[in-house]
Design an enzyme around this catalytic site. Sequence first.
Site, PDB file in Angstrom:
ATOM      1  N   ARG A 223     -30.903  33.644  95.446  1.00  0.00           N
ATOM      2  CA  ARG A 223     -32.219  33.268  94.940  1.00  0.00           C
ATOM      3  C   ARG A 223     -32.015  32.735  93.525  1.00  0.00           C
ATOM      4  O   ARG A 223     -31.185  33.251  92.774  1.00  0.00           O
ATOM      5  CB  ARG A 223     -33.186  34.456  94.897  1.00  0.00           C
ATOM      6  CG  ARG A 223     -33.780  34.847  96.239  1.00  0.00           C
ATOM      7  CD  ARG A 223     -34.811  33.813  96.742  1.00  0.00           C
ATOM      8  NE  ARG A 223     -35.404  34.205  98.005  1.00  0.00           N
ATOM      9  CZ  ARG A 223     -34.934  33.850  99.203  1.00  0.00           C
ATOM     10  NH1 ARG A 223     -33.858  33.092  99.321  1.00  0.00           N
ATOM     11  NH2 ARG A 223     -35.554  34.231 100.299  1.00  0.00           N
ATOM     12  N   GLU A 252     -38.881  27.007  92.324  1.00  0.00           N
ATOM     13  CA  GLU A 252     -38.903  25.979  93.384  1.00  0.00           C
ATOM     14  C   GLU A 252     -40.335  25.525  93.652  1.00  0.00           C
ATOM     15  O   GLU A 252     -41.244  26.347  93.625  1.00  0.00           O
ATOM     16  CB  GLU A 252     -38.301  26.567  94.675  1.00  0.00           C
ATOM     17  CG  GLU A 252     -36.836  26.905  94.513  1.00  0.00           C
ATOM     18  CD  GLU A 252     -36.220  27.520  95.771  1.00  0.00           C
ATOM     19  OE1 GLU A 252     -36.879  27.540  96.828  1.00  0.00           O
ATOM     20  OE2 GLU A 252     -35.078  27.985  95.675  1.00  0.00           O
ATOM     21  N   HIS A 270     -32.568  24.073  98.747  1.00  0.00           N
ATOM     22  CA  HIS A 270     -32.783  25.318  99.512  1.00  0.00           C
ATOM     23  C   HIS A 270     -32.682  25.080 101.020  1.00  0.00           C
ATOM     24  O   HIS A 270     -33.662  25.265 101.751  1.00  0.00           O
ATOM     25  CB  HIS A 270     -34.137  25.960  99.141  1.00  0.00           C
ATOM     26  CG  HIS A 270     -34.167  27.435  99.432  1.00  0.00           C
ATOM     27  ND1 HIS A 270     -34.946  28.331  98.744  1.00  0.00           N
ATOM     28  CD2 HIS A 270     -33.503  28.190 100.373  1.00  0.00           C
ATOM     29  CE1 HIS A 270     -34.770  29.554  99.236  1.00  0.00           C
ATOM     30  NE2 HIS A 270     -33.897  29.490 100.228  1.00  0.00           N
TER      31      HIS A 270
HETATM   32  P1  NAP Z   1     -27.882  41.949 102.854  1.00  0.00           P
HETATM   33  O1  NAP Z   1     -27.136  42.010 104.145  1.00  0.00           O
HETATM   34  O2  NAP Z   1     -28.976  42.937 102.604  1.00  0.00           O
HETATM   35  O3  NAP Z   1     -26.797  42.073 101.668  1.00  0.00           O
HETATM   36  C1  NAP Z   1     -27.158  42.222 100.340  1.00  0.00           C
HETATM   37  C2  NAP Z   1     -25.944  42.693  99.538  1.00  0.00           C
HETATM   38  O4  NAP Z   1     -26.322  42.727  98.158  1.00  0.00           O
HETATM   39  C3  NAP Z   1     -25.447  44.081  99.898  1.00  0.00           C
HETATM   40  O5  NAP Z   1     -24.046  44.082  99.838  1.00  0.00           O
HETATM   41  C4  NAP Z   1     -26.016  44.951  98.799  1.00  0.00           C
HETATM   42  O6  NAP Z   1     -25.197  46.089  98.630  1.00  0.00           O
HETATM   43  C5  NAP Z   1     -25.927  43.984  97.614  1.00  0.00           C
HETATM   44  N1  NAP Z   1     -26.824  44.299  96.511  1.00  0.00           N
HETATM   45  C6  NAP Z   1     -28.147  44.568  96.562  1.00  0.00           C
HETATM   46  N2  NAP Z   1     -28.623  44.824  95.322  1.00  0.00           N
HETATM   47  C7  NAP Z   1     -27.560  44.716  94.475  1.00  0.00           C
HETATM   48  C8  NAP Z   1     -27.413  44.864  93.078  1.00  0.00           C
HETATM   49  N3  NAP Z   1     -28.440  45.212  92.284  1.00  0.00           N
HETATM   50  N4  NAP Z   1     -26.188  44.677  92.528  1.00  0.00           N
HETATM   51  C9  NAP Z   1     -25.128  44.356  93.333  1.00  0.00           C
HETATM   52  N5  NAP Z   1     -25.211  44.189  94.672  1.00  0.00           N
HETATM   53  C10 NAP Z   1     -26.417  44.375  95.235  1.00  0.00           C
HETATM   54  O7  NAP Z   1     -28.523  40.525 102.622  1.00  0.00           O
HETATM   55  P2  NAP Z   1     -28.111  39.137 103.313  1.00  0.00           P
HETATM   56  O8  NAP Z   1     -28.735  39.049 104.657  1.00  0.00           O
HETATM   57  O9  NAP Z   1     -26.644  38.952 103.166  1.00  0.00           O
HETATM   58  O10 NAP Z   1     -28.931  38.104 102.373  1.00  0.00           O
HETATM   59  C11 NAP Z   1     -28.736  38.062 100.985  1.00  0.00           C
HETATM   60  C12 NAP Z   1     -29.752  37.144 100.343  1.00  0.00           C
HETATM   61  O11 NAP Z   1     -29.423  35.793 100.588  1.00  0.00           O
HETATM   62  C13 NAP Z   1     -31.193  37.247 100.869  1.00  0.00           C
HETATM   63  O12 NAP Z   1     -31.887  38.347 100.320  1.00  0.00           O
HETATM   64  C14 NAP Z   1     -31.801  35.928 100.455  1.00  0.00           C
HETATM   65  O13 NAP Z   1     -32.401  36.029  99.179  1.00  0.00           O
HETATM   66  C15 NAP Z   1     -30.586  35.001 100.384  1.00  0.00           C
HETATM   67  N6  NAP Z   1     -30.603  33.946 101.421  1.00  0.00           N
HETATM   68  C16 NAP Z   1     -30.691  32.637 101.042  1.00  0.00           C
HETATM   69  C17 NAP Z   1     -30.641  31.652 102.005  1.00  0.00           C
HETATM   70  C18 NAP Z   1     -30.730  30.197 101.625  1.00  0.00           C
HETATM   71  O14 NAP Z   1     -31.337  29.422 102.364  1.00  0.00           O
HETATM   72  N7  NAP Z   1     -30.123  29.785 100.524  1.00  0.00           N
HETATM   73  C19 NAP Z   1     -30.565  31.971 103.371  1.00  0.00           C
HETATM   74  C20 NAP Z   1     -30.498  33.302 103.713  1.00  0.00           C
HETATM   75  C21 NAP Z   1     -30.509  34.291 102.727  1.00  0.00           C
HETATM   76  P3  NAP Z   1     -25.697  47.425  97.875  1.00  0.00           P
HETATM   77  O15 NAP Z   1     -27.024  47.788  98.478  1.00  0.00           O
HETATM   78  O16 NAP Z   1     -24.593  48.400  98.132  1.00  0.00           O
HETATM   79  O17 NAP Z   1     -25.772  47.052  96.443  1.00  0.00           O
HETATM   80  C1  GLV Z   2     -33.821  31.924 102.880  1.00  0.00           C
HETATM   81  O1  GLV Z   2     -33.709  31.709 101.726  1.00  0.00           O
HETATM   82  C2  GLV Z   2     -34.003  33.240 103.428  1.00  0.00           C
HETATM   83  O2  GLV Z   2     -34.147  34.193 102.662  1.00  0.00           O
HETATM   84  O3  GLV Z   2     -34.015  33.343 104.676  1.00  0.00           O
END
Ligand code: NAP
Ligand code: GLV
Length: 309
Positions: A223, A252, A270
């Site tokens: 983000r 955005e 994005h």
């Molecule tokens: P996820 O499986 O929940 O993984 C999040 C990771 O972040 C976990 O390893 C978590 O571990 C860590 N984390 C959370 N808070 C933290 C902190 N304060 N400091 C350090 N590490 C932290 O999430 P995901 O499905 O991989 O998605 C991640 C993010 O990608 C989404 O929330 C979204 O904002 C973004 N995203 C963007 C796009 C795009 O189009 N660009 C698409 C999809 C997702 P711990 O809880 O152990 O800290």
């Molecule tokens: C995209 O940014 C998502 O969070 O799915």
Amino acid sequence: MARVLLTCELPPGGLDPLAEHEVVSRPSVLAADISDADALVCTLTDTVDAAVLAGAARLKVVANVAVGFDNIDVAAASARRIVVCNTPGVLDETTADLAFALVLAASRRTSEAEAELRSGGWRGWRLGDRPGRDVHGATLGLVGFGRIGQAVARRAEGFAMRVLHHSRHPTGRPGYVADLDELMAAADIVSLHVPLTSETRHLVDARRIGLMKPTAVLVNTARGAVVDEEALAEALHAGRIFAAGIDVYENEPSVHPRLLGAPGAVLLPHIGSASVATRLAMARLATQAVADVLAGRHPEHPVNPEVLA
Ligand code: NAP
Ligand code: GLV
């Protein structure tokens, strides 16, 4: 038959799980009267805050067609016993592909090279032209090692990279670095995969960018607000890091003006999860969640499951 408000256009087939219900389309939650809606299907561009939820007398479920749900006040929804659902899992590989595309494009500064060619400025192959940074063999630092971070790590294996990762809780996996500052200093490429929360807002600030190697690359597909964009733009303009690959922005669709002009910045609008198959899977997961809650079934991915207890 329940009334479902939809704030975005879904791909063909995306609405199938809601065939039994009345679906009303509105361009955003702000443009919608949600007082008589039983369910809301929205996206990350809709701010679903306490004020919006206060006007939602009948609302039972909000399904975000995204995995990130920082646009929704989950506490306010829970207080009203409204279930909030998101779309984890189905977009991991597609988003990791895009993150890796940015790793490659920023490390080789392909946007600048292409712009030179398109403007007619290319004068032919020269040995010293546009030297980039190798991705193969480099040290990749993943900030966040959940679904998407791990999918990026799998791609890095094919590039013989050394992979470090950081999260709040130890993962027990090789390469875990408890201290984020240590990872920022050790990595050749830092890629962000944390959700946006009060803890991660400007997690990568001027001080942490200052810890990066002058040859390093920052990639953000998480983000926009996880990075202090002014500090990143300043570092790029001053040549304090080599390049950045960015898919997400704090405000955005506007993009920080100094990032737009920053050397070494590869900027995408994005599109992390934007493939035909993945966008359909996201749409169906969200609409199925709504159908499940309306039918009294447990949805697959509630972010506030305590409301269902
Ligand atoms: P996820 O499986 O929940 O993984 C999040 C990771 O972040 C976990 O390893 C978590 O571990 C860590 N984390 C959370 N808070 C933290 C902190 N304060 N400091 C350090 N590490 C932290 O999430 P995901 O499905 O991989 O998605 C991640 C993010 O990608 C989404 O929330 C979204 O904002 C973004 N995203 C963007 C796009 C795009 O189009 N660009 C698409 C999809 C997702 P711990 O809880 O152990 O800290
Ligand atoms: C995209 O940014 C998502 O969070 O799915």
